[in-house]
Design an enzyme around this catalytic site. Structure first.
Site, short mmCIF file in Angstrom:
data_model
loop_
_atom_site.label_atom_id
_atom_site.label_comp_id
_atom_site.label_asym_id
_atom_site.label_seq_id
_atom_site.Cartn_x
_atom_site.Cartn_y
_atom_site.Cartn_z
N ARG A 81 14.92 84.40 26.35
CA ARG A 81 14.70 83.73 25.05
C ARG A 81 15.99 83.30 24.39
O ARG A 81 16.02 82.34 23.61
CB ARG A 81 13.93 84.65 24.10
N GLU B 161 23.37 98.33 36.29
CA GLU B 161 22.52 98.11 35.12
C GLU B 161 21.05 97.97 35.55
O GLU B 161 20.14 98.53 34.94
CB GLU B 161 22.97 96.87 34.34
N LEU C 117 26.67 78.74 23.71
CA LEU C 117 28.04 79.16 23.99
C LEU C 117 28.63 79.61 22.67
O LEU C 117 28.59 78.86 21.68
CB LEU C 117 28.86 77.98 24.54
N ASN D 217 22.50 87.91 34.22
CA ASN D 217 21.04 87.81 34.33
C ASN D 217 20.63 87.13 35.63
O ASN D 217 19.64 87.51 36.26
CB ASN D 217 20.46 87.06 33.13
N TRP E 109 27.04 98.27 27.73
CA TRP E 109 26.07 98.54 26.65
C TRP E 109 26.66 99.38 25.52
O TRP E 109 25.96 99.70 24.55
CB TRP E 109 24.82 99.22 27.23
N HIS F 270 31.82 91.38 38.08
CA HIS F 270 31.83 92.78 38.46
C HIS F 270 30.42 93.15 38.93
O HIS F 270 29.56 93.52 38.11
CB HIS F 270 32.25 93.57 37.22
N ARG G 237 23.19 85.53 14.34
CA ARG G 237 23.15 86.90 13.81
C ARG G 237 24.51 87.59 13.82
O ARG G 237 24.83 88.35 12.91
CB ARG G 237 22.16 87.70 14.68
N ASP H 295 23.41 84.03 26.22
CA ASP H 295 24.86 83.96 26.06
C ASP H 295 25.37 83.38 27.38
O ASP H 295 25.59 84.09 28.36
CB ASP H 295 25.36 85.40 25.81
N CYS I 75 16.35 90.11 25.74
CA CYS I 75 16.71 88.70 25.92
C CYS I 75 16.01 88.19 27.18
O CYS I 75 15.31 87.18 27.15
CB CYS I 75 18.22 88.55 26.06
N TYR J 273 14.84 97.76 27.53
CA TYR J 273 14.26 97.34 28.82
C TYR J 273 13.62 98.44 29.67
O TYR J 273 12.43 98.34 30.02
CB TYR J 273 15.34 96.65 29.66
N1 LIG Z 1 26.44 88.77 22.96
C1 LIG Z 1 25.85 89.43 23.95
N2 LIG Z 1 25.87 88.90 25.19
C2 LIG Z 1 25.27 89.55 26.23
O1 LIG Z 1 25.31 89.02 27.36
C3 LIG Z 1 24.64 90.81 25.98
C4 LIG Z 1 24.63 91.32 24.68
N3 LIG Z 1 25.24 90.62 23.68
N4 LIG Z 1 24.04 92.51 24.38
C5 LIG Z 1 23.32 93.27 25.37
C6 LIG Z 1 23.69 92.96 26.77
C7 LIG Z 1 24.94 93.57 27.33
N5 LIG Z 1 25.36 92.55 28.31
C8 LIG Z 1 26.70 92.30 28.58
C9 LIG Z 1 27.68 92.82 27.75
C10 LIG Z 1 29.02 92.58 28.02
C11 LIG Z 1 29.36 91.80 29.12
C12 LIG Z 1 30.82 91.56 29.41
O2 LIG Z 1 31.67 91.75 28.56
N6 LIG Z 1 31.17 91.23 30.66
C13 LIG Z 1 32.55 91.01 31.10
C14 LIG Z 1 33.02 92.15 31.98
C15 LIG Z 1 32.82 93.50 31.40
C16 LIG Z 1 32.68 94.62 32.43
O3 LIG Z 1 32.36 94.38 33.60
O4 LIG Z 1 32.89 95.78 32.04
C17 LIG Z 1 32.60 89.73 31.93
O5 LIG Z 1 33.67 89.12 31.96
O6 LIG Z 1 31.60 89.37 32.56
C18 LIG Z 1 28.37 91.27 29.94
C19 LIG Z 1 27.04 91.53 29.67
C20 LIG Z 1 24.40 91.50 28.34
N7 LIG Z 1 23.97 91.54 26.98
O1 LIG Z 2 20.72 90.14 29.12
C1 LIG Z 2 21.16 89.60 28.11
C2 LIG Z 2 21.22 90.28 26.89
C3 LIG Z 2 21.71 89.63 25.81
N1 LIG Z 2 22.13 88.34 25.89
C4 LIG Z 2 22.71 87.71 24.68
C5 LIG Z 2 21.99 86.56 24.05
C6 LIG Z 2 22.52 86.58 22.62
O2 LIG Z 2 23.80 85.97 22.61
C7 LIG Z 2 22.67 88.08 22.35
C8 LIG Z 2 21.45 88.66 21.67
O3 LIG Z 2 21.39 88.25 20.33
P1 LIG Z 2 20.00 87.84 19.62
O4 LIG Z 2 20.41 87.54 18.20
O5 LIG Z 2 19.08 89.02 19.73
O6 LIG Z 2 19.46 86.64 20.34
O7 LIG Z 2 22.80 88.67 23.62
C9 LIG Z 2 22.08 87.67 27.10
O8 LIG Z 2 22.48 86.49 27.21
N2 LIG Z 2 21.58 88.31 28.16
#
Ligand SMILES: Nc1nc(=O)c2c([nH]1)NC[C@@H]1CN(c3ccc(C(=O)N[C@@H](CCC(=O)O)C(=O)O)cc3)CN21
Ligand SMILES: O=c1ccn([C@H]2C[C@H](O)[C@@H](COP(=O)(O)O)O2)c(=O)[nH]1
Length: 277
Positions: free
Chosen positions: A179, A58, A221, A190, A80, A51, A21, A182, A159, A94
């Site tokens: 489901r 969260e 990945l 998670n 977020w 972190h 997507r 990432d 997710c 959520y």
């Molecule tokens: N592509 C994607 N992956 C995700 O894991 C994810 C989403 N989208 N969308 C919704 C939420 C938001 N979540 C996220 C979003 C960003 C980070 C991230 O960038 N983490 C960095 C540090 C950032 C920080 O602490 O401010 C890392 O290195 O772990 C992690 C989880 C998990 N989810």
């Molecule tokens: O808690 C989370 C929230 C999101 N993700 C990841 C998994 C996917 O890479 C994207 C969501 O995209 P979709 O197209 O809706 O599957 O965010 C995660 O791993 N953990």
């Protein structure tokens, strides 16, 4: 967390190239599982620095039933931001489904209350779970996260969506179904989040934390994380930290970040990676 590193290697070795997507492109495998006994330490990655404040805040934000980034921002969390409207709204994601699942009559069901009640009063039940996949509120796939949130739909579908709990021998175990995972950025969050939730529920219900089990569907990945994954796999894991809860809050809804004490966390340095939006 050798099993986590094993999953990363598995995706590198066996992953199929798939579009997605976000337009980024992924390597992906389907259907994987790993488990961790919380008696062996707190499952926070040591092969890159995480972190914990973002992870715990969260979770507290979900339990507040909050779906606006304002409180997260006030508490130093920006993970977020990319999906929220200008006013911080994310639609009924959520927190809304966990604590205020809408009913036909216009009421709300708190699924977390149900889980706490079962753990205290019916711990042998095979129905101790909560669920986030509320079909009626899933996003319109043609619209952006912000447009969906503005229309009262979820900005992103959940997710991590099915949490099931199990009590045996005075220990509380938890299994989470994710489901779409990432595996470089989201999965470490998670995993640690499930561990904290299990510890909180165990404390509230006078149980000991048991095992956590993570089951993933599309385990991917992103193509712009592969260098980072290889760097991480070249690092030697260190011993796991411990997480203590320093106070027993009055309810599952009363935890604060300050109630947690992380001991002996000695990770390799952080590895930055872009998040796919
Ligand atoms: N592509 C994607 N992956 C995700 O894991 C994810 C989403 N989208 N969308 C919704 C939420 C938001 N979540 C996220 C979003 C960003 C980070 C991230 O960038 N983490 C960095 C540090 C950032 C920080 O602490 O401010 C890392 O290195 O772990 C992690 C989880 C998990 N989810
Ligand atoms: O808690 C989370 C929230 C999101 N993700 C990841 C998994 C996917 O890479 C994207 C969501 O995209 P979709 O197209 O809706 O599957 O965010 C995660 O791993 N953990």
């Amino acid at each position: 967390m050798k099993q986590y590193l094993g999953l990363l290697q598995d995706i590198l070795d066996n992953g199929v190239q798939k579009g997605d997507r976000t337009g980024t492109g992924t390597l992906s495998v389907f259907g994987r599982q790993y488990r961790h006994d919380l008696a062996d330490g707190f499952p926070l990655l040591t092969t890159k620095k995480l972190h914990l404040k973002s992870i715990i805040n969260e979770l507290i934000w979900f339990l507040r039933g909050d779906t606006n980034t304002r409180w997260l921002k006030e508490n130093g969390v920006s993970i977020w931001d990319e999906w929220a409207t200008e006013s911080g709204d994310l639609g009924p994601i959520y927190g809304a489904q966990w604590t205020a699942w809408p009913t036909r009559e216009g009421g709300k069901i708190n699924q977390i209350d149900y889980v706490v009640d079962c753990l205290r009063n019916n711990p042998d039940s095979r129905r101790i779970l909560f669920h986030g996949w509320n079909v009626e509120y899933l996003p319109d796939e043609q619209a952006s996260p912000q447009e969906n949130a503005a229309a009262g739909r979820m900005a992103l579908p959940p997710c991590h969506l099915l949490y099931q709990f199990y009590v045996a021998g005075g220990r509380l175990s938890a299994q989470l179904y994710i489901r779409s995972s990432d595996s470089f950025l989201g999965l470490p969050y998670n995993t640690a989040s499930l561990a904290v939730l299990t510890m909180m529920l165990a404390q509230q219900c006078d149980l000991e934390p048991g095992e956590i089990i993570i089951s993933t569907g599309d385990s991917h990945l992103y193509s712009n994380h592969l260098e980072q994954v290889r760097e991480q796999l070249a690092r030697k894991p260190r011993s796991l930290p411990r997480l203590n809860i320093t106070r027993k809050p009055d309810s599952i809804y009363d935890y604060r970040f300050e109630d947690f004490e992380l001991l002996n966390y000695d990770p390799h340095p952080h590895i930055a990676a872009p998040v796919a939006v």
